[in-house]
Design a protein around this motif. Structure first.
Motif, mmCIF file in Angstrom:
data_model
loop_
_atom_site.group_PDB
_atom_site.id
_atom_site.type_symbol
_atom_site.label_atom_id
_atom_site.label_comp_id
_atom_site.label_asym_id
_atom_site.label_seq_id
_atom_site.Cartn_x
_atom_site.Cartn_y
_atom_site.Cartn_z
ATOM 1 N N ASN A 273 0.806 -1.223 0.000
ATOM 2 C CA ASN A 273 0.000 0.000 0.000
ATOM 3 C C ASN A 273 0.841 1.276 0.000
ATOM 4 O O ASN A 273 0.389 2.326 0.471
ATOM 5 C CB ASN A 273 -0.974 0.014 1.189
ATOM 6 C CG ASN A 273 -2.110 -0.973 1.029
ATOM 7 O OD1 ASN A 273 -2.737 -1.035 -0.020
ATOM 8 N ND2 ASN A 273 -2.348 -1.771 2.060
ATOM 9 N N SER B 260 2.889 4.432 -1.933
ATOM 10 C CA SER B 260 2.594 5.254 -3.102
ATOM 11 C C SER B 260 3.501 4.937 -4.282
ATOM 12 O O SER B 260 3.138 5.208 -5.435
ATOM 13 C CB SER B 260 2.730 6.733 -2.743
ATOM 14 O OG SER B 260 4.049 7.030 -2.299
ATOM 15 N N ASN C 52 -0.501 4.772 -0.473
ATOM 16 C CA ASN C 52 -1.288 5.072 -1.668
ATOM 17 C C ASN C 52 -2.504 5.928 -1.302
ATOM 18 O O ASN C 52 -2.798 6.168 -0.127
ATOM 19 C CB ASN C 52 -1.702 3.782 -2.386
ATOM 20 C CG ASN C 52 -2.536 2.859 -1.500
ATOM 21 O OD1 ASN C 52 -3.250 3.299 -0.604
ATOM 22 N ND2 ASN C 52 -2.456 1.562 -1.762
ATOM 23 N N ARG C 53 -3.200 6.415 -2.301
ATOM 24 C CA ARG C 53 -4.284 7.360 -2.057
ATOM 25 C C ARG C 53 -5.408 6.738 -1.228
ATOM 26 O O ARG C 53 -6.006 7.417 -0.385
ATOM 27 C CB ARG C 53 -4.846 7.891 -3.389
ATOM 28 C CG ARG C 53 -6.039 8.820 -3.243
ATOM 29 C CD ARG C 53 -6.294 9.627 -4.493
ATOM 30 N NE ARG C 53 -5.251 10.614 -4.691
ATOM 31 C CZ ARG C 53 -5.237 11.819 -4.109
ATOM 32 N NH1 ARG C 53 -6.201 12.151 -3.268
ATOM 33 N NH2 ARG C 53 -4.276 12.673 -4.348
ATOM 34 N N ALA C 54 -5.700 5.462 -1.448
ATOM 35 C CA ALA C 54 -6.788 4.833 -0.708
ATOM 36 C C ALA C 54 -6.515 4.857 0.798
ATOM 37 O O ALA C 54 -7.378 5.230 1.597
ATOM 38 C CB ALA C 54 -6.997 3.396 -1.192
ATOM 39 N N THR D 264 -6.411 8.592 2.158
ATOM 40 C CA THR D 264 -7.733 9.200 2.299
ATOM 41 C C THR D 264 -8.427 8.680 3.548
ATOM 42 O O THR D 264 -8.989 9.451 4.341
ATOM 43 C CB THR D 264 -8.588 8.902 1.057
ATOM 44 O OG1 THR D 264 -7.941 9.456 -0.097
ATOM 45 C CG2 THR D 264 -9.971 9.511 1.194
ATOM 46 N N ARG D 265 -8.381 7.384 3.769
ATOM 47 C CA ARG D 265 -8.990 6.799 4.972
ATOM 48 C C ARG D 265 -8.303 7.279 6.242
ATOM 49 O O ARG D 265 -8.926 7.369 7.307
ATOM 50 C CB ARG D 265 -8.919 5.282 4.903
ATOM 51 C CG ARG D 265 -9.807 4.643 3.830
ATOM 52 C CD ARG D 265 -9.635 3.132 3.824
ATOM 53 N NE ARG D 265 -10.016 2.544 5.110
ATOM 54 C CZ ARG D 265 -9.629 1.338 5.516
ATOM 55 N NH1 ARG D 265 -8.840 0.601 4.753
ATOM 56 N NH2 ARG D 265 -10.021 0.886 6.692
ATOM 57 N N SER E 269 -12.828 10.477 5.301
ATOM 58 C CA SER E 269 -13.118 10.678 3.870
ATOM 59 C C SER E 269 -13.548 12.097 3.529
ATOM 60 O O SER E 269 -13.546 12.475 2.368
ATOM 61 C CB SER E 269 -14.220 9.705 3.419
ATOM 62 O OG SER E 269 -15.409 9.909 4.162
#
Length: 270
Positions: free
Chosen positions: A28, A30, A254-256, A259-260, A264
């Protein structure tokens, strides 16, 4: 205790498969995942495993080392001691972290590495890391990235201690740990296990035990976070991240995950 070759740690060094020992490494992030061949190359480089009990020193400051350790289970810390014996925690390591990859170049450490809980590590002889360096250039860059990530995290810890007040420091630290555990599947984004005492939290955030207790009560009263024994429940992640001025960009997930990490509804810096 100096960690050496696998023969020192029992007749059957692999209680888990070699590939399973590196499953949490570089996930996970980037910059992308390791390829199957790269992950296999790392697994092939492992000479064995070692287990440590809580409070045990795995690597001592100033001692020559010819291996680096990847944390597989448990939590470990980098720590230094003042002349009067006071300990200061410089970093907290989670599964998937190399606790002393920089020892490959330095050959000795300027800090101890200790087990905060019972811990298992995979052992990477430096001769095997040298082989990877000569054979897998992209994997070498990935390992270099991990040492740069260490530096980024240290800069953020300096910011936390120099610029944030007590409640902001604890909020920032809890958000960081939540994010890192989320990335390896050990937090659902709001609940996770944190086997650290108030003394441990104080050493991470440069606060007294009494001050930590007061801050945890304030977080509970503000309905932001509950910390009971080793259980952490984040009640409002977005507000907790705002309070701690927590921006996850320095963790290079990573972005997922990023963001969490802040809820959100909040924009993530890139």
């Amino acid at each position: 205790m100096q960690v050496k070759a696998c023969s020192n740690f029992g007749k059957h060094p692999f209680e888990m498969t070699p590939l399973s020992l590196v499953k949490d490494l570089m996930i996970n992030r980037s910059i992308g995942e390791l390829s199957a061949s790269e992950r296999q190359a790392l697994a092939d480089a492992i000479s064995g495993t070692a287990d440590f009990v809580a409070g045990q020193t795995a690597v001592r400051q100033g001692q020559p080392v010819d291996v680096s350790l990847l944390l597989v289970e448990g939590m470990m810390t980098r720590q230094v001691y003042a002349r009067d014996g006071r300990r200061h925690l410089m970093d907290v390591h989670l599964p998937g972290d190399f606790v002393d990859l920089h020892a490959y170049a330095l050959k000795k450490l300027d800090h101890d590495v200790g087990a905060l809980t019972a811990a298992k590590v995979a052992i990477f002889p430096h001769r095997e890391l040298a082989r990877i360096q000569s054979t897998f250039p992209n994997l070498t860059r990935q390992l270099w990235f991990l040492t740069l990530l260490d530096a980024a995290m240290h800069r953020q810890w300096i910011f936390r201690l120099a610029s944030l007040d007590a409640i902001e420091r604890i909020a920032h630290f809890l958000c960081e740990i939540n994010t890192r555990l989320m990335a390896i599947g050990l937090s659902d984004g709001n609940r996770f296990v944190l086997p650290m005492t108030q003394v441990d939290l104080g050493e991470v955030c440069s606060l007294t035990n009494v001050h930590v207790s007061r801050v945890l009560r304030q977080l509970r009263e503000r309905e932001l976070c509950l910390v009971r024994a080793s259980q952490v429940e984040i009640l409002d992640l977005r507000r907790l991240a705002q309070l701690g001025q927590f921006e996850p960009a320095y963790l290079y997930f990573n972005r997922a995950i990023s963001t969490r990490a802040v809820g959100s509804l909040q924009k993530v810096s890139t």
